[in-house]
Design an enzyme around this catalytic site. Structure first.
Site, short mmCIF file in Angstrom:
data_model
loop_
_atom_site.label_atom_id
_atom_site.label_comp_id
_atom_site.label_asym_id
_atom_site.label_seq_id
_atom_site.Cartn_x
_atom_site.Cartn_y
_atom_site.Cartn_z
N CYS A 158 0.81 -1.22 0.00
CA CYS A 158 0.00 0.00 0.00
C CYS A 158 0.84 1.27 0.00
CB CYS A 158 -0.99 -0.01 1.15
SG CYS A 158 -0.29 0.24 2.81
N ASP A 159 2.06 1.23 0.55
CA ASP A 159 2.93 2.42 0.54
C ASP A 159 3.12 2.96 -0.87
OD1 ASP A 159 3.38 0.46 2.52
OD2 ASP A 159 5.37 1.18 2.99
N ALA A 160 3.15 2.02 -1.83
CA ALA A 160 3.43 2.38 -3.21
C ALA A 160 2.42 3.39 -3.75
CB ALA A 160 3.43 1.14 -4.09
N LEU A 161 1.21 3.42 -3.17
CA LEU A 161 0.17 4.30 -3.68
C LEU A 161 0.42 5.77 -3.35
CD1 LEU A 161 -3.00 2.12 -3.00
CD2 LEU A 161 -1.62 2.30 -5.09
N PHE A 162 1.37 6.03 -2.45
CA PHE A 162 1.83 7.39 -2.22
C PHE A 162 3.01 7.72 -3.13
CE2 PHE A 162 4.84 10.35 -0.33
CZ PHE A 162 4.04 11.40 0.10
#
Length: 369
Positions: A158-162
Protein backbone atom coordinates in the site's frame (compact mmCIF):
# COMPACT_ATOMS: atom_id res chain seq x y z
CA UNK A 1 -18.14 32.58 45.16
CA UNK A 2 -18.15 28.79 45.37
CA UNK A 3 -20.09 28.62 42.10
CA UNK A 4 -17.50 30.84 40.38
CA UNK A 5 -14.69 28.61 41.64
CA UNK A 6 -16.55 25.56 40.38
CA UNK A 7 -16.99 27.11 36.93
CA UNK A 8 -13.33 28.14 36.85
CA UNK A 9 -12.18 24.66 37.82
CA UNK A 10 -14.49 23.07 35.24
CA UNK A 11 -13.11 25.31 32.49
CA UNK A 12 -9.55 24.54 33.56
CA UNK A 13 -10.19 20.80 33.38
CA UNK A 14 -11.86 21.21 29.99
CA UNK A 15 -8.83 22.99 28.56
CA UNK A 16 -6.62 20.21 29.88
CA UNK A 17 -8.44 17.56 27.83
CA UNK A 18 -6.27 16.10 25.04
CA UNK A 19 -6.55 18.04 21.82
CA UNK A 20 -8.87 20.74 23.22
CA UNK A 21 -8.02 24.24 22.14
CA UNK A 22 -9.58 27.35 20.83
CA UNK A 23 -8.89 28.15 17.19
CA UNK A 24 -5.39 27.28 15.99
CA UNK A 25 -3.39 30.38 15.07
CA UNK A 26 -1.97 30.33 11.52
CA UNK A 27 1.19 32.13 12.59
CA UNK A 28 1.85 29.39 15.16
CA UNK A 29 1.40 26.71 12.50
CA UNK A 30 3.94 28.45 10.30
CA UNK A 31 6.34 28.86 13.21
CA UNK A 32 6.25 25.13 14.02
CA UNK A 33 6.67 24.21 10.37
CA UNK A 34 9.76 26.40 10.07
CA UNK A 35 11.30 24.92 13.21
CA UNK A 36 10.81 21.38 11.94
CA UNK A 37 11.95 22.18 8.39
CA UNK A 38 15.09 23.95 9.58
CA UNK A 39 15.99 21.14 11.98
CA UNK A 40 15.60 18.57 9.22
CA UNK A 41 17.76 20.44 6.73
CA UNK A 42 20.45 20.84 9.37
CA UNK A 43 20.30 17.09 10.08
CA UNK A 44 19.65 15.96 6.51
CA UNK A 45 22.80 13.84 6.35
CA UNK A 46 22.22 12.16 9.73
CA UNK A 47 21.59 8.43 10.01
CA UNK A 48 18.04 7.40 10.81
CA UNK A 49 16.17 4.16 11.55
CA UNK A 50 19.30 2.64 13.02
CA UNK A 51 21.15 2.77 9.69
CA UNK A 52 24.90 3.26 9.56
CA UNK A 53 24.75 5.82 6.75
CA UNK A 54 22.43 8.53 5.52
CA UNK A 55 19.67 7.80 3.02
CA UNK A 56 20.50 8.33 -0.64
CA UNK A 57 19.18 11.71 -1.77
CA UNK A 58 16.82 9.98 -4.26
CA UNK A 59 15.60 7.35 -1.78
CA UNK A 60 11.86 7.14 -1.08
CA UNK A 61 12.47 8.31 2.48
CA UNK A 62 13.83 11.61 1.25
CA UNK A 63 11.31 11.68 -1.60
CA UNK A 64 8.54 11.88 1.00
CA UNK A 65 10.47 14.64 2.77
CA UNK A 66 10.67 16.64 -0.45
CA UNK A 67 6.90 16.35 -0.98
CA UNK A 68 6.32 18.14 2.31
CA UNK A 69 9.31 20.47 1.98
CA UNK A 70 8.00 21.70 -1.36
CA UNK A 71 4.67 22.55 0.26
CA UNK A 72 6.54 24.45 2.96
CA UNK A 73 8.74 26.21 0.39
CA UNK A 74 5.60 27.60 -1.25
CA UNK A 75 4.64 29.19 2.09
CA UNK A 76 8.04 30.35 3.31
CA UNK A 77 9.09 33.98 3.32
CA UNK A 78 12.13 33.45 1.09
CA UNK A 79 13.39 31.09 -1.62
CA UNK A 80 15.94 29.33 0.59
CA UNK A 81 13.88 26.14 0.70
CA UNK A 82 13.23 26.13 -3.03
CA UNK A 83 16.95 26.60 -3.58
CA UNK A 84 17.68 23.66 -1.27
CA UNK A 85 15.31 21.46 -3.26
CA UNK A 86 16.76 22.63 -6.59
CA UNK A 87 20.24 21.73 -5.37
CA UNK A 88 19.00 18.21 -4.60
CA UNK A 89 17.64 17.94 -8.15
CA UNK A 90 20.89 19.18 -9.66
CA UNK A 91 22.92 16.75 -7.56
CA UNK A 92 20.71 13.87 -8.75
CA UNK A 93 20.84 15.20 -12.33
CA UNK A 94 17.03 15.28 -12.29
CA UNK A 95 16.78 11.50 -12.55
CA UNK A 96 14.73 9.08 -10.52
CA UNK A 97 16.39 6.49 -8.28
CA UNK A 98 17.96 3.30 -9.57
CA UNK A 99 15.09 0.79 -9.99
CA UNK A 100 13.10 1.17 -13.21
CA UNK A 101 9.70 -0.05 -12.05
CA UNK A 102 9.83 0.18 -8.26
CA UNK A 103 7.36 2.77 -6.92
CA UNK A 104 9.68 3.82 -4.08
CA UNK A 105 12.24 5.03 -6.59
CA UNK A 106 9.68 7.21 -8.34
CA UNK A 107 8.85 9.31 -5.26
CA UNK A 108 11.39 12.05 -5.95
CA UNK A 109 9.55 12.66 -9.22
CA UNK A 110 6.85 14.50 -7.28
CA UNK A 111 9.39 17.16 -6.35
CA UNK A 112 10.67 17.39 -9.93
CA UNK A 113 7.15 18.01 -11.24
CA UNK A 114 6.45 20.73 -8.67
CA UNK A 115 9.74 22.47 -9.37
CA UNK A 116 9.04 22.27 -13.11
CA UNK A 117 5.72 24.01 -12.50
CA UNK A 118 7.49 26.82 -10.67
CA UNK A 119 10.51 27.26 -12.94
CA UNK A 120 9.39 25.83 -16.30
CA UNK A 121 12.71 24.10 -16.93
CA UNK A 122 12.11 20.99 -19.10
CA UNK A 123 15.21 19.22 -17.81
CA UNK A 124 13.51 18.87 -14.43
CA UNK A 125 10.99 16.33 -15.76
CA UNK A 126 12.62 15.04 -18.95
CA UNK A 127 14.13 11.89 -17.41
CA UNK A 128 10.98 11.14 -15.43
CA UNK A 129 8.83 11.33 -18.55
CA UNK A 130 11.21 9.12 -20.47
CA UNK A 131 11.23 6.47 -17.74
CA UNK A 132 7.47 6.53 -17.31
CA UNK A 133 6.97 6.26 -21.07
CA UNK A 134 9.12 3.13 -21.03
CA UNK A 135 7.04 1.64 -18.21
CA UNK A 136 3.83 2.57 -19.97
CA UNK A 137 4.85 0.78 -23.19
CA UNK A 138 6.56 -2.10 -21.38
CA UNK A 139 4.22 -2.72 -18.43
CA UNK A 140 5.24 -5.29 -15.85
CA UNK A 141 3.49 -8.64 -16.17
CA UNK A 142 4.17 -9.56 -12.53
CA UNK A 143 1.44 -10.76 -10.20
CA UNK A 144 0.40 -8.76 -7.16
CA UNK A 145 0.92 -11.69 -4.82
CA UNK A 146 3.63 -11.00 -2.27
CA UNK A 147 7.03 -12.54 -2.95
CA UNK A 148 6.22 -13.76 -6.44
CA UNK A 149 8.96 -13.01 -9.01
CA UNK A 150 9.46 -9.28 -9.61
CA UNK A 151 6.38 -8.63 -7.48
CA UNK A 152 7.36 -5.08 -6.51
CA UNK A 153 7.55 -4.08 -10.14
CA UNK A 154 3.86 -3.38 -9.55
CA UNK A 155 2.10 -1.62 -6.67
CA UNK A 156 1.48 -4.66 -4.48
CA UNK A 157 2.14 -2.91 -1.15
CA UNK A 158 0.00 0.00 0.00
CA UNK A 159 2.93 2.42 0.54
CA UNK A 160 3.43 2.38 -3.21
CA UNK A 161 0.17 4.30 -3.68
CA UNK A 162 1.83 7.39 -2.22
CA UNK A 163 5.13 6.97 -4.02
CA UNK A 164 4.34 6.56 -7.71
CA UNK A 165 0.69 7.34 -8.63
CA UNK A 166 0.87 11.08 -7.81
CA UNK A 167 3.76 11.42 -10.26
CA UNK A 168 1.64 9.86 -13.02
CA UNK A 169 -1.17 12.25 -12.13
CA UNK A 170 1.20 15.23 -12.19
CA UNK A 171 2.52 14.27 -15.63
CA UNK A 172 -1.04 13.97 -16.89
CA UNK A 173 -1.86 17.45 -15.59
CA UNK A 174 1.37 18.94 -16.96
CA UNK A 175 1.32 17.33 -20.42
CA UNK A 176 -2.45 16.86 -20.91
CA UNK A 177 -1.60 13.38 -22.21
CA UNK A 178 -4.24 10.99 -20.91
CA UNK A 179 -2.04 7.94 -21.33
CA UNK A 180 -0.42 8.74 -17.98
CA UNK A 181 -3.75 8.90 -16.17
CA UNK A 182 -5.10 5.78 -17.88
CA UNK A 183 -2.09 3.68 -16.90
CA UNK A 184 -2.09 4.95 -13.34
CA UNK A 185 -5.81 4.35 -12.88
CA UNK A 186 -5.58 0.80 -14.20
CA UNK A 187 -2.74 -0.10 -11.84
CA UNK A 188 -4.33 1.71 -8.89
CA UNK A 189 -7.56 -0.21 -9.37
CA UNK A 190 -5.64 -3.49 -9.47
CA UNK A 191 -3.92 -2.67 -6.18
CA UNK A 192 -7.12 -1.51 -4.52
CA UNK A 193 -9.06 -4.58 -5.61
CA UNK A 194 -6.27 -6.65 -4.08
CA UNK A 195 -5.47 -4.82 -0.81
CA UNK A 196 -8.55 -2.78 0.18
CA UNK A 197 -10.74 -4.27 2.90
CA UNK A 198 -14.27 -3.20 1.95
CA UNK A 199 -15.63 -3.86 5.42
CA UNK A 200 -13.04 -1.77 7.29
CA UNK A 201 -12.34 0.74 4.48
CA UNK A 202 -8.60 0.40 5.08
CA UNK A 203 -5.70 -1.08 3.14
CA UNK A 204 -3.63 -4.08 4.09
CA UNK A 205 0.05 -3.29 3.84
CA UNK A 206 0.50 -6.26 1.51
CA UNK A 207 -0.84 -9.77 0.97
CA UNK A 208 1.21 -11.10 3.87
CA UNK A 209 -1.07 -9.39 6.41
CA UNK A 210 -4.36 -10.65 5.06
CA UNK A 211 -6.11 -13.07 7.41
CA UNK A 212 -3.71 -12.37 10.27
CA UNK A 213 -4.70 -10.93 13.64
CA UNK A 214 -2.78 -8.86 16.17
CA UNK A 215 -4.28 -9.12 19.66
CA UNK A 216 -7.52 -10.19 18.03
CA UNK A 217 -7.75 -7.33 15.48
CA UNK A 218 -7.02 -7.17 11.76
CA UNK A 219 -3.64 -5.63 11.01
CA UNK A 220 -3.94 -2.28 9.28
CA UNK A 221 -0.66 -0.44 9.59
CA UNK A 222 -1.06 3.22 10.56
CA UNK A 223 1.66 4.72 8.38
CA UNK A 224 0.80 2.40 5.51
CA UNK A 225 -2.72 3.77 5.40
CA UNK A 226 -1.29 7.25 5.93
CA UNK A 227 0.72 6.79 2.75
CA UNK A 228 -2.46 5.88 0.88
CA UNK A 229 -4.61 8.68 2.28
CA UNK A 230 -2.04 11.42 1.65
CA UNK A 231 -1.43 9.98 -1.81
CA UNK A 232 -5.15 10.20 -2.58
CA UNK A 233 -5.17 13.90 -1.75
CA UNK A 234 -2.11 14.48 -3.91
CA UNK A 235 -3.75 12.61 -6.80
CA UNK A 236 -7.14 14.31 -6.48
CA UNK A 237 -5.61 17.79 -6.61
CA UNK A 238 -4.31 16.99 -10.10
CA UNK A 239 -7.69 15.94 -11.50
CA UNK A 240 -10.75 17.80 -12.68
CA UNK A 241 -13.71 17.08 -10.37
CA UNK A 242 -15.80 16.55 -13.52
CA UNK A 243 -13.64 13.62 -14.65
CA UNK A 244 -14.84 10.10 -13.94
CA UNK A 245 -11.37 9.23 -12.67
CA UNK A 246 -11.72 11.91 -10.01
CA UNK A 247 -14.94 10.29 -8.79
CA UNK A 248 -13.19 6.93 -8.43
CA UNK A 249 -10.47 8.31 -6.17
CA UNK A 250 -12.90 10.53 -4.27
CA UNK A 251 -15.04 7.53 -3.33
CA UNK A 252 -12.08 5.76 -1.71
CA UNK A 253 -10.94 8.99 -0.06
CA UNK A 254 -14.32 9.61 1.57
CA UNK A 255 -14.61 6.04 2.83
CA UNK A 256 -11.20 6.28 4.47
CA UNK A 257 -11.92 9.73 5.91
CA UNK A 258 -15.07 8.49 7.60
CA UNK A 259 -13.17 5.56 9.09
CA UNK A 260 -10.40 7.81 10.39
CA UNK A 261 -12.85 9.83 12.45
CA UNK A 262 -14.08 6.64 14.09
CA UNK A 263 -10.63 5.35 15.05
CA UNK A 264 -8.76 8.50 16.10
CA UNK A 265 -7.38 8.04 19.62
CA UNK A 266 -8.57 10.28 22.48
CA UNK A 267 -5.13 11.92 22.45
CA UNK A 268 -5.47 12.96 18.81
CA UNK A 269 -3.07 10.63 17.00
CA UNK A 270 -3.81 7.37 15.21
CA UNK A 271 -2.48 4.07 16.50
CA UNK A 272 0.26 2.17 14.68
CA UNK A 273 -2.24 -0.69 14.37
CA UNK A 274 -5.32 1.28 13.45
CA UNK A 275 -7.89 -1.07 14.97
CA UNK A 276 -5.81 -1.90 18.05
CA UNK A 277 -5.14 1.39 19.77
CA UNK A 278 -5.34 -0.16 23.25
CA UNK A 279 -2.35 -2.33 22.35
CA UNK A 280 -0.41 0.48 20.64
CA UNK A 281 -0.85 3.57 22.87
CA UNK A 282 2.42 5.24 21.81
CA UNK A 283 1.94 8.22 19.45
CA UNK A 284 3.22 7.78 15.89
CA UNK A 285 3.66 11.06 14.07
CA UNK A 286 4.35 10.07 10.45
CA UNK A 287 1.11 8.22 9.81
CA UNK A 288 -0.87 10.65 11.96
CA UNK A 289 0.58 13.64 10.09
CA UNK A 290 -0.37 12.10 6.76
CA UNK A 291 -3.94 11.62 8.01
CA UNK A 292 -4.00 15.21 9.29
CA UNK A 293 -2.83 16.47 5.91
CA UNK A 294 -5.44 14.51 4.00
CA UNK A 295 -8.33 15.50 6.26
CA UNK A 296 -7.40 19.20 6.35
CA UNK A 297 -7.03 19.17 2.57
CA UNK A 298 -10.53 17.72 2.22
CA UNK A 299 -12.04 20.44 4.41
CA UNK A 300 -10.21 23.14 2.46
CA UNK A 301 -11.54 21.72 -0.82
CA UNK A 302 -15.11 21.62 0.46
CA UNK A 303 -15.12 17.83 0.16
CA UNK A 304 -15.39 17.13 3.89
CA UNK A 305 -17.84 18.71 6.30
CA UNK A 306 -15.96 21.14 8.52
CA UNK A 307 -18.27 20.65 11.48
CA UNK A 308 -17.44 16.94 11.56
CA UNK A 309 -13.80 16.95 10.53
CA UNK A 310 -12.31 20.21 11.85
CA UNK A 311 -12.26 19.02 15.50
CA UNK A 312 -10.45 15.88 14.32
CA UNK A 313 -7.83 17.92 12.50
CA UNK A 314 -7.44 20.34 15.41
CA UNK A 315 -6.90 17.58 17.92
CA UNK A 316 -4.50 15.76 15.59
CA UNK A 317 -2.42 18.87 14.83
CA UNK A 318 -2.07 19.68 18.51
CA UNK A 319 -1.00 16.11 19.16
CA UNK A 320 1.68 16.30 16.46
CA UNK A 321 3.01 19.62 17.77
CA UNK A 322 3.29 18.13 21.25
CA UNK A 323 5.81 15.67 19.80
CA UNK A 324 8.26 18.35 18.59
CA UNK A 325 11.36 18.70 20.71
CA UNK A 326 12.72 22.02 21.92
CA UNK A 327 15.27 22.16 19.11
CA UNK A 328 12.70 21.42 16.38
CA UNK A 329 12.92 17.66 15.85
CA UNK A 330 9.66 15.82 15.22
CA UNK A 331 9.75 12.86 17.60
CA UNK A 332 7.74 9.64 17.80
CA UNK A 333 8.34 8.77 14.15
CA UNK A 334 8.26 5.02 13.67
CA UNK A 335 11.47 3.82 11.98
CA UNK A 336 11.41 2.17 8.56
CA UNK A 337 9.14 -0.85 8.69
CA UNK A 338 6.08 -2.51 7.24
CA UNK A 339 3.88 -3.15 10.26
CA UNK A 340 2.85 -1.73 13.64
CA UNK A 341 5.88 -1.39 15.92
CA UNK A 342 7.48 1.10 18.26
CA UNK A 343 8.28 4.81 18.30
CA UNK A 344 10.28 6.97 20.69
CA UNK A 345 10.18 10.65 21.66
CA UNK A 346 13.83 11.13 20.66
CA UNK A 347 13.70 9.26 17.32
CA UNK A 348 12.80 10.88 14.02
CA UNK A 349 12.88 10.18 10.28
CA UNK A 350 12.90 12.31 7.16
CA UNK A 351 9.56 11.03 5.90
CA UNK A 352 7.98 12.01 9.23
CA UNK A 353 9.14 15.57 8.67
CA UNK A 354 7.72 15.47 5.14
CA UNK A 355 4.37 14.26 6.47
CA UNK A 356 4.31 16.97 9.15
CA UNK A 357 5.10 19.74 6.66
CA UNK A 358 2.38 18.45 4.34
CA UNK A 359 -0.07 18.53 7.24
CA UNK A 360 0.98 22.02 8.25
CA UNK A 361 0.47 23.38 4.75
CA UNK A 362 -3.22 22.47 4.84
CA UNK A 363 -3.77 23.26 8.52
CA UNK A 364 -2.37 26.73 7.86
CA UNK A 365 -4.87 27.25 5.02
CA UNK A 366 -7.72 25.92 7.13
CA UNK A 367 -7.18 28.36 9.99
CA UNK A 368 -6.27 31.29 7.77
CA UNK A 369 -9.83 31.43 6.43
Amino acid sequence: MRLNKFILLSLLLLFMLPGFSQSIKPEEVKKEMKRVADWQIEHFKDCFSGRDKAHHIADWTNGALYVGMQKWAAMADDDAYYNWLKNIGEEQNWTLHKRQYHADDHTIGQMYCELYRKYGDEKMIKATRKQFDFILYHPSQSKLNWRTPFHQDRWNWCDALFMSPPVWAQLYKITKEKKYLDFMLSEYKATTDFLFDKKENLYYRDEGYMGKLDNGTKIFWGRGNGWVFAGLANILKELDPKEKEYKYFLKIYKKMAKKLVEIQTPNGHWAMSLLGQEHYPTPETSGSSFFTFGLAWGINQGILDAETYEPVVRKAWNAMCNCITEDGMLGYVQPIGAAPGKAWPDKSEVYGTGAFLSAGSEVFKLYSK
